[in-house]
Design a protein around this motif. Structure first.
Motif, PDB file in Angstrom:
ATOM      1  N   GLU A   1      22.445  -8.830 -30.124  1.00 43.05           N
ATOM      2  CA  GLU A   1      21.673  -7.638 -30.517  1.00 43.05           C
ATOM      3  C   GLU A   1      22.530  -6.708 -31.363  1.00 43.05           C
ATOM      4  O   GLU A   1      22.110  -6.247 -32.415  1.00 43.05           O
ATOM      5  CB  GLU A   1      21.155  -6.901 -29.267  1.00 43.05           C
ATOM      6  CG  GLU A   1      19.931  -7.581 -28.674  1.00 43.05           C
ATOM      7  CD  GLU A   1      19.242  -6.795 -27.575  1.00 43.05           C
ATOM      8  OE1 GLU A   1      19.892  -5.948 -26.927  1.00 43.05           O
ATOM      9  OE2 GLU A   1      18.041  -7.044 -27.357  1.00 43.05           O
TER      10      GLU A   1
ATOM     11  N   HIS B   1      15.149  -1.813 -19.420  1.00 43.64           N
ATOM     12  CA  HIS B   1      15.752  -2.021 -20.743  1.00 43.64           C
ATOM     13  C   HIS B   1      15.057  -3.197 -21.462  1.00 43.64           C
ATOM     14  O   HIS B   1      14.615  -3.070 -22.600  1.00 43.64           O
ATOM     15  CB  HIS B   1      17.253  -2.287 -20.570  1.00 43.64           C
ATOM     16  CG  HIS B   1      18.001  -2.502 -21.846  1.00 43.64           C
ATOM     17  ND1 HIS B   1      18.697  -1.491 -22.483  1.00 43.64           N
ATOM     18  CD2 HIS B   1      18.170  -3.606 -22.611  1.00 43.64           C
ATOM     19  CE1 HIS B   1      19.248  -1.973 -23.592  1.00 43.64           C
ATOM     20  NE2 HIS B   1      18.954  -3.262 -23.688  1.00 43.64           N
TER      21      HIS B   1
ATOM     22  N   HIS C   1      23.720  -0.898 -22.794  1.00 40.83           N
ATOM     23  CA  HIS C   1      24.456  -2.174 -22.731  1.00 40.83           C
ATOM     24  C   HIS C   1      25.799  -1.983 -22.032  1.00 40.83           C
ATOM     25  O   HIS C   1      26.197  -2.814 -21.206  1.00 40.83           O
ATOM     26  CB  HIS C   1      24.699  -2.738 -24.143  1.00 40.83           C
ATOM     27  CG  HIS C   1      23.461  -3.238 -24.827  1.00 40.83           C
ATOM     28  ND1 HIS C   1      23.395  -3.463 -26.175  1.00 40.83           N
ATOM     29  CD2 HIS C   1      22.233  -3.568 -24.320  1.00 40.83           C
ATOM     30  CE1 HIS C   1      22.185  -3.917 -26.490  1.00 40.83           C
ATOM     31  NE2 HIS C   1      21.466  -3.979 -25.383  1.00 40.83           N
TER      32      HIS C   1
ATOM     33  N   GLU D   1      12.536  -2.776 -24.670  1.00 38.86           N
ATOM     34  CA  GLU D   1      12.811  -3.456 -25.942  1.00 38.86           C
ATOM     35  C   GLU D   1      11.615  -4.310 -26.351  1.00 38.86           C
ATOM     36  O   GLU D   1      11.209  -4.332 -27.511  1.00 38.86           O
ATOM     37  CB  GLU D   1      14.049  -4.350 -25.816  1.00 38.86           C
ATOM     38  CG  GLU D   1      15.359  -3.584 -25.804  1.00 38.86           C
ATOM     39  CD  GLU D   1      16.583  -4.506 -25.733  1.00 38.86           C
ATOM     40  OE1 GLU D   1      17.681  -4.011 -26.011  1.00 38.86           O
ATOM     41  OE2 GLU D   1      16.441  -5.704 -25.379  1.00 38.86           O
TER      42      GLU D   1
HETATM   43 FE   FE2 Z   1      19.457  -4.737 -25.270  1.00 42.27          FE
END
Ligand code: FE2
Ligand code: FE2
Length: 146
Positions: free
Chosen positions: A108, A41, A12, A45
């Motif tokens: 998140e 990414h 991130h 996820e």
């Molecule tokens: Fe993420």
């Protein structure tokens, strides 16, 4: 050992640094660096992390919301891919990407990860970390950036 949260949080930071750089230099090259970090990414996820949470009854809504935000990020990113860098549309679109990504990262890190930590063991969080890194490696081989 690293957990999935350590890895996702580090990424991130990298994505957000790259977006800041893309806003400064306005180049497509930097945008592709953002995309090269963001695409695996999001897929990682969706493939390895969120399905485990979706199994938990009371996290369903949180997971669905995250998927909606992922779709929003993917759609802004594909719009940018088809735009000329340097135009005023480009500048406002990259700002939109920045805001959408920042919002999602915030959710998140402050909602999803704390909820996940309550339902997934430390062992599991380390195990997904390894699977995630393996996935990312093969994703990058299959999707080379221009
Ligand atoms: Fe993420
Ligand atoms: Fe995400």
């Amino acid at each position: 050992m690293e957990t999935i949260y350590d890895i996702l949080k580090a990424e991130h930071r990298q994505v957000s640094d790259l977006i800041q750089q893309a806003m400064r230099d306005g180049s497509k090259e930097t945008f592709y660096k953002v995309k090269a970090k963001t695409d695996p990414h999001l897929q990682g996820e969706e493939k390895l992390f969120y399905p485990l949470l979706k199994e938990k009854e009371d996290l369903g809504e949180l997971v669905n919301h995250a998927y909606e935000e992922h779709n929003e990020i993917k759609s802004i990113s594909s719009e940018l891919e088809n735009m000329d860098p340097g135009s005023s549309d480009w500048t406002s679109k990259i700002k939109e990407l920045d805001q959408t990504v920042s919002h999602h990262v915030d959710e998140e890190e402050n909602k999803v990860f704390p909820a996940a930590q309550k339902v997934l063991s430390e062992d599991k969080a380390q195990q997904i970390a390894q699977q995630y890194l393996d996935f990312e490696k093969s994703f990058k081989q299959q999707h080379p950036m221009p």
